[in-house]
Design an enzyme around this catalytic site. Structure first.
Site, mmCIF file in Angstrom:
data_model
loop_
_atom_site.group_PDB
_atom_site.id
_atom_site.type_symbol
_atom_site.label_atom_id
_atom_site.label_comp_id
_atom_site.label_asym_id
_atom_site.label_seq_id
_atom_site.Cartn_x
_atom_site.Cartn_y
_atom_site.Cartn_z
ATOM 1 N N GLU A 1 0.806 -1.211 0.000
ATOM 2 C CA GLU A 1 0.000 0.000 0.000
ATOM 3 C C GLU A 1 0.842 1.266 0.000
ATOM 4 O OE1 GLU A 1 -2.589 1.716 -0.917
ATOM 5 O OE2 GLU A 1 -3.928 0.345 0.143
ATOM 6 N N ALA B 1 1.291 6.892 0.025
ATOM 7 C CA ALA B 1 1.662 6.660 1.430
ATOM 8 C C ALA B 1 0.592 5.857 2.163
ATOM 9 C CB ALA B 1 1.948 7.986 2.130
ATOM 10 N N LEU C 1 -2.629 6.355 2.337
ATOM 11 C CA LEU C 1 -3.996 6.365 1.782
ATOM 12 C C LEU C 1 -4.331 4.993 1.191
ATOM 13 C CD1 LEU C 1 -3.909 9.796 -0.109
ATOM 14 C CD2 LEU C 1 -4.942 9.305 2.113
ATOM 15 N N GLY D 1 11.709 20.519 3.622
ATOM 16 C CA GLY D 1 12.062 19.098 3.545
ATOM 17 C C GLY D 1 11.100 18.292 2.698
ATOM 18 N N ASP E 1 9.688 9.952 -9.971
ATOM 19 C CA ASP E 1 9.019 9.361 -8.813
ATOM 20 C C ASP E 1 7.526 9.151 -9.106
ATOM 21 O OD1 ASP E 1 8.787 8.731 -5.893
ATOM 22 O OD2 ASP E 1 7.488 10.494 -5.984
ATOM 23 N N LYS F 1 5.177 5.544 -9.396
ATOM 24 C CA LYS F 1 3.871 5.296 -8.772
ATOM 25 C C LYS F 1 2.842 4.989 -9.846
ATOM 26 C CE LYS F 1 4.866 8.281 -4.849
ATOM 27 N NZ LYS F 1 4.890 9.672 -4.419
ATOM 28 N N GLY G 1 5.552 12.268 3.098
ATOM 29 C CA GLY G 1 6.245 12.453 4.365
ATOM 30 C C GLY G 1 6.386 11.138 5.103
#
Ligand code: ADP
Ligand code: ASP
Ligand code: MG
Length: 838
Positions: free
Chosen positions: A630, A635, A637, A688, A702, A706, A820
């Site tokens: 997952e 992240a 969700l 960050g 990235d 996904k 994050g």
């Protein structure tokens, strides 16, 4: 004479206590209590205290390697340990203390000699390691005496005669009997217990030899033979001889009765519970028992001639690792008599013992296994023996394959059961283990085959399951609990995950324990679970930029090495959690075949190429493993879960339109608020939200990863390079340094302001999106109505819009915090708890 003696001494029993039974003061007191329950004439054989032989060996090696300081230091730790043990038992007597002190003085002198000699001869090694058993025997005898039982130590060197071969001596039974009888008879006749140090014997010219590792089992059966004992019991830390090594097969069961021929084949082929030659001295009238010292009422395993062998054709499975397969092959061998004899003659000359032999019926090749450490010598012997044939080309090659293992499937019932071999080989083929060579002894008691060393656990488990050995015999041997977690990667997400696990309510935390932490340099493993403090220290070290291999107690090796190492242990419900950011395909595949479930947050292995992603998902399915990933998308969700549920319920996902990047989300919501591009990007960096080099985010790679993971769920068959990706880094700035890139950011501002204004004039905003269907996967900038759900997204939130056959008019929208470490770790933890609960 023999029968008269048997008559007279028929009540003699021999009890051997292994290292585990003598681990510490409390264990020794248990031994004394256990013996109080026995009666008759008794001979006790002791191992060294747990782990002592290993320490003595390493001390000896250190001295011979010139590190005398370390050798002395380790020896004095061992000295202290023995003194502490006797202080904690009642056996704290001055004579015993003096004996121990003197032993360590002599040891220190031997270490100096070993350092002087600069190599460790087998003679010196035996002299050094024999001390462990001798001290243990004195401790046990003293512990018995303080409880009022008279006990006398009889040193094995006084009676156990051998062929004199250092480190692996074979007892000479006839001569041993001559020496033993007069020594033991008076002691036993007086009702005293004789205590004998195991493992050691007399060599030629008064030297001390050892009988090979685990040799105190052999001391016990030799004594049973020469004293004509009726029973010999080996008290161990296992509940008996089990159907397989319990460290590999947690479901292993006790085999209540074993024929000595079976036990002997199993131990010869690696069942570590019994010394391989311990059964040789066993006579018809003697019963050998393997029993658990922790539960003296349990019957354990009985090994005696002529026991019934009803039941499963396969009794147990064993495996011998660290073997090398040697193949002698060539056309010139065909029909030429004597090649096999010369092959084995050459090996015998080199004192190399061969364990498994297999010759193809074509006679084109002979292959056999030898221990890995003897492989080089075997090759040299064979090349010398067949020098002429090799030169003439009659023998093509002598090849050595290192790192193999022999698995032996044993049972006297196999001889009567047709098809056993086929079932054995079928089960390992199903487990996708490749068999390199096979041999079936003509006795048909044993089918042995050679596999890659790392496939051993998988092969053994497969056969164990096929023959339902977990249903045979005497009950469960291990209690099950929760799950053992292996953490691969300990960066920001891994560290956060550790914090979140630590913060779980006790009830949930207690169902799992973290047994290993792996990074690219090495791993830390503790089969009983790493303590919270240890984990904290590991995380702190990683946070400072250190690597695992620098931490004390770490094993050095790749993640694949780590998985292979762990796979050999009987972990409970092992789950590998991949929170790393590397190419972990190999360790993941190895985990699957070794019975380990997976929780993955790392996108690389599932994005990199379609064949690997399919292999990982398919292998997990065929091996019955769970795989949850997952956190690879959105992240915490529930994106993957939703997609899976939609598909499973018969819906069809037509497309997914998503903003799956928190970094891009932040950037474009700031641009929408009128902020300059350079300013917004610097802000994201400061908060960050970006990779150290923000171009990695801006390039779209990235998001592409996904997107392809989502695409593959919909049946997209392309590769990452087929994904159309719009990079936001102008080609002129791709190759410049990070510093120059930042310096030139301002030059991009005007163009971005203009693009934002064009969109705004239409009532739109810009979003960086992934657009996924079964046929195509695209990643890039879109202009979407401000009032749409994607348009209203703000900050680092992610959004996924599913259009499906059922949700066609109104799409199914999932949005929320998607970036994050905290939310990603929460997603991983959620998956982990699901695996544990299933
Ligand atoms: P001792 O304390 O007598 O020296 P060992 O340590 O030599 O005992 O032997 C016991 C160990 O053998 C067990 O802890 C177990 O891990 C291992 N073992 C390997 N194969 C088997 C098997 N088939 N049955 C029981 N134990 C096994
Ligand atoms: N102490 C020796 C060893 O560790 C012998 C034995 O335990 O049987 O191998
Ligand atoms: Mg042993």
């Amino acid at each position: 004479m023999q029968s008269a003696k048997r008559q007279q001494t028929r009540t003699i029993s021999v009890h051997k206590f292994g290292g585990a039974a003598l681990a510490n003061a409390q264990a020794i007191e248990n031994v004394v209590k256990l013996l109080a329950r026995t009666s008759g004439m008794r001979v006790i054989v002791t191992s060294a205290l747990a782990g002592v032989t290993d320490v003595l060996l390493s001390v000896a090696r250190a001295a011979a390697a010139g590190d005398l300081a370390r050798a002395h230091a380790d020896a004095s730790v061992l000295h202290e340990r023995h003194l502490r043990v006797i202080e904690l038992t009642d056996a704290n007597d001055v004579h015993l203390r003096r004996f121990i002190d003197e032993s360590f003085e002599q040891l220190a002198a031997l270490l100096v000699t070993a350092a002087h000699e600069q190599t460790l001869s087998a003679r010196m090694s035996d002299a050094i390691i024999s001390r462990g058993e001798r001290i243990a025997a004195q401790i046990v005898a003293c512990a018995l005496r303080v409880t009022g039982v008279s006990a006398k130590v009889v040193d094995a060197a006084e009676f156990l005669q051998t062929d004199g071969r250092f480190s692996d001596a074979a007892p000479d039974l006839a001569r041993t009997e001559i020496f033993a009888s007069p020594l033991f008879s008076p002691i036993l006749a007086r009702g005293e217990i004789a205590v004998v140090p195991g493992f050691i014997g007399a060599g030629i010219d008064n030297s001390i030899v050892t009988l090979g590792r685990g040799g105190s089992d052999l001391t016990a059966t030799v004594l049973a033979r020469v004293l004509a004992a009726s029973e010999v019991t080996l008290w161990k830390d296992v509940r008996g001889f089990l159907t397989a090594d319990p460290r590999i097969v947690p479901e292993a069961r006790i085999v209540a009765q074993l024929d000595p021929r079976e036990a002997s084949e199993l131990s010869y082929y690696g069942a570590k519970v019994l010394h391989p030659r311990a059964l040789i001295p066993l006579t018809l009238g003697t019963t050998l028992r393997i029993r658990p010292f922790a539960d003296p009422d349990a019957a354990g395993t009985e090994i005696a001639h002529g026991r019934s062998v009803a039941g499963s054709p396969v009794r147990a499975i064993s495996a011998m690792t660290a073997q090398a397969l040697v193949t002698v092959a060539g056309n010139g061998m065909l029909g030429v008599p004597g090649i096999a004899a010369r092959t084995f003659g050459a090996l015998a000359n080199g004192n190399i013992s061969v364990s498994l032999i297999s010759q193809a019926s074509s006679e084109h090749s002979i292959c056999f296994t030898v221990p890995e450490h003897a492989a080089a010598a075997a090759e040299t012997q064979l090349r010398a023996a067949f020098a002429t044939e090799l030169e003439r080309g009659e023998i093509d090659s002598v090849e050595v394959l290192m790192g193999v293992a022999t698995v032996a499937v044993v049972g006297v019932g196999m001889a009567r059961t047709p098809g056993t071999a086929a079932r054995v080989l079928g089960s390992i083929a199903d487990a996708q283990v490749n068999v390199i060579a096979i041999a079936q002894g003509s006795s048909e008691r044993n089918i042995s085959f050679v596999v890659n060393g790392e496939s051993v656990p998988c092969a053994v488990r497969a056969i164990h399951a096929t023959f339902r050995l977990d249903k045979v015999g005497g009950g469960r041997t291990v209690r099950r609990h929760g799950a053992d977690v292996i953490l691969m990667g300990c960066g920001r997400i891994g560290q956060e995950l550790l914090n979140q696990i630590e913060a779980l309510p006790l009830q949930e935390k207690s169902v799992m324990r973290i047994v290993a932490v792996i990074d690219t340099t090495g791993f830390i493993f503790q089969s009983r679970g790493l303590s919270a403090n240890r984990l904290k220290a590991i995380a702190a070290g990683k946070k400072r930029g250190g690597s695992i291999k620098e931490i004390s107690g770490a094993h050095i090796g790749s993640p694949l090495d780590a998985v292979r190492h762990l796979a050999a242990y009987a972990l409970t419900r092992p789950v590998l959690v991949d929170v790393s950011s590397g190419d972990t395909r190999e360790p993941l595949l190895s985990a699957i075949t070794n019975g380990i479930d997976l929780v993955i947050a790392n996108k690389i292995p599932l994005a990199i190429d379609s064949a690997s992603a399919r292999a990982i998902l398919r292998d997990a399915r065929t091996n019955g493993r769970q795989i949850l990933h997952e956190a690879t998308v959105g992240a915490g969700l529930p994106i993957i879960d939703t997609a899976e549920k939609l598909i499973a319920s018969g819906d069809r996902i037509l497309s997914i339109l998503a903003c799956p990047s928190g970094t891009m989300g932040y950037l474009f919501s700031e641009l929408g608020r009128g902020r300059k591009f350079s300013d917004a990007l610097r802000g994201a960096m400061k908060l960050g939200y970006t990779e150290p080099d923000p171009r990695e985010d801006l390039s779209g790679s990235d998001v592409a990863r996904k997107a392809i993971i989502l695409g593959r769920m919909l049946g997209y068959e392309g590769e990452l390079q087929n994904v159309a990706v719009e990079s936001l880094v102008p080609s002129t700035l791709r190759a410049v340094s990070l510093k120059d890139f930042i310096a030139q950011l301002r030059t991009l501002d005007d163009a971005w302001t203009q693009r934002v204004e064009v969109a705004s004039a239409k009532g739109d905003v810009l979003r960086y999106c992934a657009s996924v269907t079964r046929a195509s996967v695209r990643v890039g900038l879109l202009s979407v109505p401000r009032s749409s759900s994607l348009g209203s997204l703000s900050g680092t939130d992610n959004q996924f819009v599913f259009t499906t056959t059922r949700y066609r008019e109104n799409s199914l929208v999932i949005s929320g915090p998607g970036a994050g470490p905290a939310v990603t770790a929460a997603g991983v933890l959620n998956d982990l708890l699901r695996v544990v609960a299933s």
